[in-house]
Design a protein around this motif. Structure first.
Motif, PDB file in Angstrom:
ATOM      1  N   ARG A  47      90.960 -38.488 -23.878  1.00  0.00           N
ATOM      2  CA  ARG A  47      89.999 -37.805 -23.021  1.00  0.00           C
ATOM      3  C   ARG A  47      90.718 -36.664 -22.318  1.00  0.00           C
ATOM      4  NH1 ARG A  47      86.706 -41.291 -18.809  1.00  0.00           N
ATOM      5  NH2 ARG A  47      84.758 -40.439 -19.558  1.00  0.00           N
ATOM      6  N   THR A  48      90.117 -35.511 -22.283  1.00  0.00           N
ATOM      7  CA  THR A  48      90.718 -34.366 -21.602  1.00  0.00           C
ATOM      8  C   THR A  48      89.970 -34.103 -20.304  1.00  0.00           C
ATOM      9  OG1 THR A  48      89.296 -32.897 -22.911  1.00  0.00           O
ATOM     10  CG2 THR A  48      91.534 -33.267 -23.710  1.00  0.00           C
ATOM     11  N   GLY A  49      90.688 -33.610 -19.321  1.00  0.00           N
ATOM     12  CA  GLY A  49      90.078 -33.282 -18.033  1.00  0.00           C
ATOM     13  C   GLY A  49      90.058 -34.425 -17.045  1.00  0.00           C
ATOM     14  N   GLU A  50      90.323 -35.651 -17.496  1.00  0.00           N
ATOM     15  CA  GLU A  50      90.370 -36.807 -16.591  1.00  0.00           C
ATOM     16  C   GLU A  50      91.514 -37.707 -17.040  1.00  0.00           C
ATOM     17  OE1 GLU A  50      87.591 -40.491 -14.989  1.00  0.00           O
ATOM     18  OE2 GLU A  50      86.670 -38.782 -16.012  1.00  0.00           O
ATOM     19  N   TYR A  51      92.440 -37.989 -16.143  1.00  0.00           N
ATOM     20  CA  TYR A  51      93.635 -38.729 -16.510  1.00  0.00           C
ATOM     21  C   TYR A  51      93.926 -39.828 -15.497  1.00  0.00           C
ATOM     22  CZ  TYR A  51      94.271 -34.526 -19.307  1.00  0.00           C
ATOM     23  OH  TYR A  51      94.069 -33.503 -20.182  1.00  0.00           O
ATOM     24  N   GLU A  52      94.728 -40.767 -15.938  1.00  0.00           N
ATOM     25  CA  GLU A  52      95.233 -41.807 -15.048  1.00  0.00           C
ATOM     26  C   GLU A  52      96.748 -41.664 -14.998  1.00  0.00           C
ATOM     27  OE1 GLU A  52      93.811 -46.140 -14.373  1.00  0.00           O
ATOM     28  OE2 GLU A  52      95.295 -46.217 -15.974  1.00  0.00           O
ATOM     29  N   ILE A  53      97.272 -41.564 -13.805  1.00  0.00           N
ATOM     30  CA  ILE A  53      98.711 -41.388 -13.605  1.00  0.00           C
ATOM     31  C   ILE A  53      99.283 -42.687 -13.065  1.00  0.00           C
ATOM     32  CG2 ILE A  53     100.486 -40.092 -12.366  1.00  0.00           C
ATOM     33  CD1 ILE A  53      98.484 -37.773 -12.175  1.00  0.00           C
ATOM     34  N   LEU A 102     103.521 -50.777  -8.983  1.00  0.00           N
ATOM     35  CA  LEU A 102     102.838 -49.715  -9.716  1.00  0.00           C
ATOM     36  C   LEU A 102     101.502 -49.394  -9.067  1.00  0.00           C
ATOM     37  CD1 LEU A 102     103.537 -50.617 -13.451  1.00  0.00           C
ATOM     38  CD2 LEU A 102     104.559 -48.798 -12.086  1.00  0.00           C
ATOM     39  N   VAL A 103     101.238 -48.094  -8.926  1.00  0.00           N
ATOM     40  CA  VAL A 103      99.981 -47.596  -8.386  1.00  0.00           C
ATOM     41  C   VAL A 103      99.388 -46.653  -9.428  1.00  0.00           C
ATOM     42  CG1 VAL A 103      98.927 -46.225  -6.542  1.00  0.00           C
ATOM     43  CG2 VAL A 103     100.789 -47.781  -6.015  1.00  0.00           C
ATOM     44  N   TYR A 104      98.083 -46.767  -9.656  1.00  0.00           N
ATOM     45  CA  TYR A 104      97.422 -45.937 -10.659  1.00  0.00           C
ATOM     46  C   TYR A 104      96.503 -44.945  -9.965  1.00  0.00           C
ATOM     47  CZ  TYR A 104      99.240 -49.491 -13.759  1.00  0.00           C
ATOM     48  OH  TYR A 104     100.081 -50.332 -14.427  1.00  0.00           O
ATOM     49  N   LEU A 105      96.630 -43.683 -10.354  1.00  0.00           N
ATOM     50  CA  LEU A 105      95.887 -42.604  -9.720  1.00  0.00           C
ATOM     51  C   LEU A 105      94.943 -41.963 -10.727  1.00  0.00           C
ATOM     52  CD1 LEU A 105      99.033 -40.865  -8.179  1.00  0.00           C
ATOM     53  CD2 LEU A 105      97.719 -42.729  -7.181  1.00  0.00           C
ATOM     54  N   ASN A 106      93.734 -41.630 -10.291  1.00  0.00           N
ATOM     55  CA  ASN A 106      92.771 -40.909 -11.117  1.00  0.00           C
ATOM     56  C   ASN A 106      92.788 -39.446 -10.717  1.00  0.00           C
ATOM     57  OD1 ASN A 106      91.850 -42.840 -12.815  1.00  0.00           O
ATOM     58  ND2 ASN A 106      89.932 -43.233 -11.751  1.00  0.00           N
ATOM     59  N   ILE A 107      92.871 -38.583 -11.721  1.00  0.00           N
ATOM     60  CA  ILE A 107      92.843 -37.142 -11.455  1.00  0.00           C
ATOM     61  C   ILE A 107      91.901 -36.492 -12.455  1.00  0.00           C
ATOM     62  CG2 ILE A 107      94.927 -36.800 -12.866  1.00  0.00           C
ATOM     63  CD1 ILE A 107      95.570 -34.416 -11.021  1.00  0.00           C
ATOM     64  N   LYS A 108      91.021 -35.648 -11.953  1.00  0.00           N
ATOM     65  CA  LYS A 108      90.093 -34.905 -12.799  1.00  0.00           C
ATOM     66  C   LYS A 108      90.425 -33.433 -12.680  1.00  0.00           C
ATOM     67  CE  LYS A 108      86.318 -38.238 -12.412  1.00  0.00           C
ATOM     68  NZ  LYS A 108      84.915 -38.479 -12.036  1.00  0.00           N
ATOM     69  N   SER A 109      91.070 -32.895 -13.698  1.00  0.00           N
ATOM     70  CA  SER A 109      91.468 -31.488 -13.664  1.00  0.00           C
ATOM     71  C   SER A 109      91.847 -31.036 -15.066  1.00  0.00           C
ATOM     72  CB  SER A 109      92.656 -31.287 -12.721  1.00  0.00           C
ATOM     73  OG  SER A 109      93.129 -29.962 -12.808  1.00  0.00           O
TER      74      SER A 109
END
Length: 197
Positions: A47-53, A102-109
């Protein structure tokens, strides 16, 4: 043979794989017409534009963050790009070798690509009436020397958090001058002359 082939074509049309999102094909491991075995990997579709870090924090900082906290993300090597992310999940298990969580972050970019290194700052819990002092200024990890009427006085403090070589404490008053060189308890009552840095 003809009808057997037609039957196979009908069966094949029922096995269409669709991803539940739009994205890009980054890896293809088969060619059209290739026989696919059970459990064989076909490729990678992202998926592009939305990632989990995935990021790690010190285990003792767990109480200072929560789900939906805001995170400021910057691309490695770029001082101008600043993106926003949110904490989506927090792992419940501490890594025993590193004592991190561990912490998971959502980023939409669209400004981030898979595989890029990023750095981030989590906006966590705010402390009221707290000060940041040098960790070396602590005496027995629970007290600190301050200057009162040009005399060294030891005062108990509460440790709230540790950030690299600094410690966030409560129990100091506005205007307190902290003696940031390590001293033992016998130093109390000694006359001192403040040197402001």
């Amino acid at each position: 043979t003809y009808y057997s082939i037609k039957q196979s074509e009908v069966r094949l049309s029922k096995y269409t794989i669709k991803a539940p999102f739009n994205g890009s094909l980054t890896e293809s491991l088969i060619n059209p017409g290739t026989l696919v075995r059970s459990n064989q990997k076909l490729g990678t579709f992202i998926r592009t534009g939305e990632y989990e870090i995935e990021a790690s924090i010190k285990a003792e900082d767990r109480n200072f963050i929560s789900i939906a906290d805001q995170v400021s993300i910057s691309l490695e090597g770029s001082s101008t790009t600043s993106l926003k992310a949110t904490v989506s999940r927090i792992n419940a298990q501490v890594d025993p070798t590193t004592q991190t969580l561990l912490v998971y972050l959502n980023i939409k970019s669209d400004g981030v690509l898979p595989g890029e290194y990023v750095t981030g700052t989590i906006t966590g819990r705010k402390f009221e009436n707290a000060q940041k002092v040098a960790t070396k200024a602590l005496v027995r990890n629970e007290m600190i020397f301050v200057v009162q009427n040009e005399v060294a006085v030891i005062r108990p403090v509460n440790i709230l958090s540790t950030v690299q070589d600094s410690t966030i404490v409560s129990g100091l008053y506005p205007g307190d001058l902290v003696i940031d060189e390590f001293r033992d308890a016998a130093f109390e009552g000694t006359a001192v002359t403040p040197i402001l840095k």
